[in-house]
Each structure stands twice: as C-alpha cells, then as structure tokens.
Design a protein around this motif. Structure first.
Motif, PDB file in Angstrom:
ATOM      1  N   ILE A  13      43.285   1.463  63.311  1.00  0.00           N
ATOM      2  CA  ILE A  13      43.178   0.154  63.977  1.00  0.00           C
ATOM      3  C   ILE A  13      43.232  -0.964  62.940  1.00  0.00           C
ATOM      4  CG2 ILE A  13      41.618  -1.374  65.264  1.00  0.00           C
ATOM      5  CD1 ILE A  13      40.663   1.193  66.744  1.00  0.00           C
ATOM      6  N   ASN A  14      42.458  -0.806  61.862  1.00  0.00           N
ATOM      7  CA  ASN A  14      42.444  -1.834  60.817  1.00  0.00           C
ATOM      8  C   ASN A  14      43.822  -2.044  60.210  1.00  0.00           C
ATOM      9  OD1 ASN A  14      39.719  -2.385  61.064  1.00  0.00           O
ATOM     10  ND2 ASN A  14      39.108  -1.037  59.393  1.00  0.00           N
ATOM     11  N   LEU A  15      44.516  -0.958  59.914  1.00  0.00           N
ATOM     12  CA  LEU A  15      45.839  -1.068  59.317  1.00  0.00           C
ATOM     13  C   LEU A  15      46.816  -1.753  60.273  1.00  0.00           C
ATOM     14  CD1 LEU A  15      47.642  -0.537  56.911  1.00  0.00           C
ATOM     15  CD2 LEU A  15      48.073   1.762  57.804  1.00  0.00           C
ATOM     16  N   SER A  16      46.787  -1.360  61.526  1.00  0.00           N
ATOM     17  CA  SER A  16      47.659  -1.991  62.527  1.00  0.00           C
ATOM     18  C   SER A  16      47.357  -3.481  62.652  1.00  0.00           C
ATOM     19  CB  SER A  16      47.486  -1.319  63.892  1.00  0.00           C
ATOM     20  OG  SER A  16      47.923  -0.003  63.852  1.00  0.00           O
ATOM     21  N   TYR A  17      46.071  -3.815  62.690  1.00  0.00           N
ATOM     22  CA  TYR A  17      45.667  -5.213  62.805  1.00  0.00           C
ATOM     23  C   TYR A  17      46.123  -6.025  61.602  1.00  0.00           C
ATOM     24  CZ  TYR A  17      42.696  -9.339  62.882  1.00  0.00           C
ATOM     25  OH  TYR A  17      42.246 -10.637  62.852  1.00  0.00           O
ATOM     26  N   LEU A  18      45.908  -5.504  60.414  1.00  0.00           N
ATOM     27  CA  LEU A  18      46.284  -6.239  59.207  1.00  0.00           C
ATOM     28  C   LEU A  18      47.797  -6.423  59.100  1.00  0.00           C
ATOM     29  CD1 LEU A  18      43.769  -4.631  56.695  1.00  0.00           C
ATOM     30  CD2 LEU A  18      43.749  -6.996  57.530  1.00  0.00           C
ATOM     31  N   LEU A  19      48.547  -5.391  59.435  1.00  0.00           N
ATOM     32  CA  LEU A  19      50.012  -5.506  59.408  1.00  0.00           C
ATOM     33  C   LEU A  19      50.501  -6.531  60.434  1.00  0.00           C
ATOM     34  CD1 LEU A  19      50.977  -1.743  58.995  1.00  0.00           C
ATOM     35  CD2 LEU A  19      51.321  -3.577  57.314  1.00  0.00           C
ATOM     36  N   LEU A  20      49.933  -6.486  61.637  1.00  0.00           N
ATOM     37  CA  LEU A  20      50.301  -7.455  62.662  1.00  0.00           C
ATOM     38  C   LEU A  20      49.919  -8.867  62.228  1.00  0.00           C
ATOM     39  CD1 LEU A  20      51.320  -8.202  65.503  1.00  0.00           C
ATOM     40  CD2 LEU A  20      49.001  -7.708  66.333  1.00  0.00           C
ATOM     41  N   ALA A  21      48.721  -9.018  61.672  1.00  0.00           N
ATOM     42  CA  ALA A  21      48.270 -10.334  61.225  1.00  0.00           C
ATOM     43  C   ALA A  21      49.213 -10.910  60.175  1.00  0.00           C
ATOM     44  CB  ALA A  21      46.848 -10.233  60.665  1.00  0.00           C
ATOM     45  N   GLN A  22      49.597 -10.096  59.207  1.00  0.00           N
ATOM     46  CA  GLN A  22      50.532 -10.573  58.180  1.00  0.00           C
ATOM     47  C   GLN A  22      51.864 -10.984  58.784  1.00  0.00           C
ATOM     48  OE1 GLN A  22      50.917  -7.665  55.005  1.00  0.00           O
ATOM     49  NE2 GLN A  22      49.619  -8.935  53.712  1.00  0.00           N
ATOM     50  N   GLN A  23      52.377 -10.175  59.687  1.00  0.00           N
ATOM     51  CA  GLN A  23      53.659 -10.497  60.319  1.00  0.00           C
ATOM     52  C   GLN A  23      53.574 -11.810  61.088  1.00  0.00           C
ATOM     53  OE1 GLN A  23      55.131  -7.470  62.989  1.00  0.00           O
ATOM     54  NE2 GLN A  23      56.825  -8.728  63.664  1.00  0.00           N
ATOM     55  N   LEU A  55      45.901  -1.724  52.274  1.00  0.00           N
ATOM     56  CA  LEU A  55      45.467  -0.344  52.510  1.00  0.00           C
ATOM     57  C   LEU A  55      43.996  -0.156  52.150  1.00  0.00           C
ATOM     58  CD1 LEU A  55      48.585   1.610  51.239  1.00  0.00           C
ATOM     59  CD2 LEU A  55      47.754   1.457  53.597  1.00  0.00           C
ATOM     60  N   LYS A  56      43.560  -0.783  51.077  1.00  0.00           N
ATOM     61  CA  LYS A  56      42.165  -0.674  50.665  1.00  0.00           C
ATOM     62  C   LYS A  56      41.240  -1.288  51.724  1.00  0.00           C
ATOM     63  CE  LYS A  56      39.493  -1.098  46.458  1.00  0.00           C
ATOM     64  NZ  LYS A  56      39.513  -1.585  45.083  1.00  0.00           N
ATOM     65  N   MET A  57      41.613  -2.444  52.240  1.00  0.00           N
ATOM     66  CA  MET A  57      40.815  -3.076  53.294  1.00  0.00           C
ATOM     67  C   MET A  57      40.790  -2.229  54.560  1.00  0.00           C
ATOM     68  SD  MET A  57      41.603  -7.151  53.186  1.00  0.00           S
ATOM     69  CE  MET A  57      40.492  -7.493  54.550  1.00  0.00           C
ATOM     70  N   ALA A  58      41.906  -1.627  54.894  1.00  0.00           N
ATOM     71  CA  ALA A  58      42.014  -0.839  56.125  1.00  0.00           C
ATOM     72  C   ALA A  58      41.092   0.375  56.109  1.00  0.00           C
ATOM     73  CB  ALA A  58      43.455  -0.396  56.348  1.00  0.00           C
ATOM     74  N   THR A  59      40.769   0.875  54.923  1.00  0.00           N
ATOM     75  CA  THR A  59      39.931   2.071  54.845  1.00  0.00           C
ATOM     76  C   THR A  59      38.445   1.773  54.991  1.00  0.00           C
ATOM     77  OG1 THR A  59      39.838   1.978  52.432  1.00  0.00           O
ATOM     78  CG2 THR A  59      41.579   3.325  53.405  1.00  0.00           C
ATOM     79  N   SER A  60      38.104   0.535  55.287  1.00  0.00           N
ATOM     80  CA  SER A  60      36.710   0.181  55.530  1.00  0.00           C
ATOM     81  C   SER A  60      36.168   0.986  56.715  1.00  0.00           C
ATOM     82  CB  SER A  60      36.624  -1.317  55.836  1.00  0.00           C
ATOM     83  OG  SER A  60      35.341  -1.653  56.288  1.00  0.00           O
ATOM     84  N   ASN A  61      34.869   1.220  56.732  1.00  0.00           N
ATOM     85  CA  ASN A  61      34.288   1.964  57.848  1.00  0.00           C
ATOM     86  C   ASN A  61      33.834   1.052  58.984  1.00  0.00           C
ATOM     87  OD1 ASN A  61      32.054   0.827  56.684  1.00  0.00           O
ATOM     88  ND2 ASN A  61      30.874   2.720  56.546  1.00  0.00           N
ATOM     89  N   LEU A  63      35.277  -2.113  61.793  1.00  0.00           N
ATOM     90  CA  LEU A  63      36.462  -2.747  62.369  1.00  0.00           C
ATOM     91  C   LEU A  63      36.614  -4.145  61.790  1.00  0.00           C
ATOM     92  CD1 LEU A  63      36.238  -1.775  66.129  1.00  0.00           C
ATOM     93  CD2 LEU A  63      37.978  -1.058  64.498  1.00  0.00           C
ATOM     94  N   LEU A  64      37.806  -4.464  61.344  1.00  0.00           N
ATOM     95  CA  LEU A  64      38.066  -5.783  60.766  1.00  0.00           C
ATOM     96  C   LEU A  64      38.404  -6.814  61.832  1.00  0.00           C
ATOM     97  CD1 LEU A  64      40.159  -4.701  57.658  1.00  0.00           C
ATOM     98  CD2 LEU A  64      37.706  -5.232  57.781  1.00  0.00           C
ATOM     99  N   CYS A  65      38.865  -6.352  62.972  1.00  0.00           N
ATOM    100  CA  CYS A  65      39.140  -7.270  64.075  1.00  0.00           C
ATOM    101  C   CYS A  65      37.957  -7.226  65.037  1.00  0.00           C
ATOM    102  CB  CYS A  65      40.434  -6.893  64.792  1.00  0.00           C
ATOM    103  SG  CYS A  65      40.441  -5.218  65.448  1.00  0.00           S
TER     104      CYS A  65
END
Length: 101
Positions: A13-23, A55-61, A63-65
């Motif tokens: 979820i974090n990786l998807s969110y971060l990639l979408l946010a950047q786009q 990638l480092k942020m996405a591996t947090s335990n 949810l970033l969103c």
C-alpha cells in the motif's frame, strides 16, 4: 492474518501510494496537493524522493497514507449511494477542502 503478511500488505500500500503521489505531483502539483491532502513542504519532499528513498519509506510498518474523511458527515456522504453521485462527490469535496492539509 499473520504479522509478516500484514507488513507485506502495508509495504505494498505504501509503495503504491508513494508512486501515485509522485506521479500526481509531477503532472499537476497544485491539484495533487489537494487530492493527497498534503502541504507544499510534504509535496516537495515526496516529489523529489529518489527510488531508493521511496522504497525505504514504503517498508515502514505504518501506513503512510490516511483516510481524509475523519468526520462522520463526510464518511456518510461518500458512502450514500441513494443520491446523485456527482452531487455527493461535490458536497464531500467542499467539506474536505475546508480541512487543513
């Protein structure tokens, strides 16, 4: 659900969110900031993350969103399927626009 499976789901979820946010930020920063509910400072950080940082942020335990409808009224408006969908979304958008980023 096992702990490892939950952590994998959070990472995805974090990786998807971060990639979408950047786009979104790279295409139209102002609109993206509104849609994501982030300040300009956070938008600048997200927009400029390198792939390794992302990638480092996405591996947090954690949810970033987060859900932006943290009041009952907005949640009820968005989940009400009996009304005109465009009107419901407009009403929710107006309420959420008044919330701080």
């Amino acid at each position: 659900m096992e702990t490892n499976q939950i952590l994998d789901e959070i990472r995805e979820i974090n990786l998807s969110y971060l990639l979408l946010a950047q786009q979104l930020l790279r295409e139209d920063k102002v609109t993206a900031m509104y849609r994501l509910g982030v300040s300009e400072d956070v938008a600048n950080i997200l927009e400029n993350l390198a792939s390794s940082q992302l990638l480092k942020m996405a591996t947090s335990n954690i949810l970033l969103c987060r859900f932006r409808f943290d009041d009952r009224l907005v949640a009820e408006i968005l989940s009400n399927h009996n009304r005109d969908r465009a009107l419901v979304q407009s009403h929710a958008t107006i309420l959420m626009a008044g919330s701080p980023a």
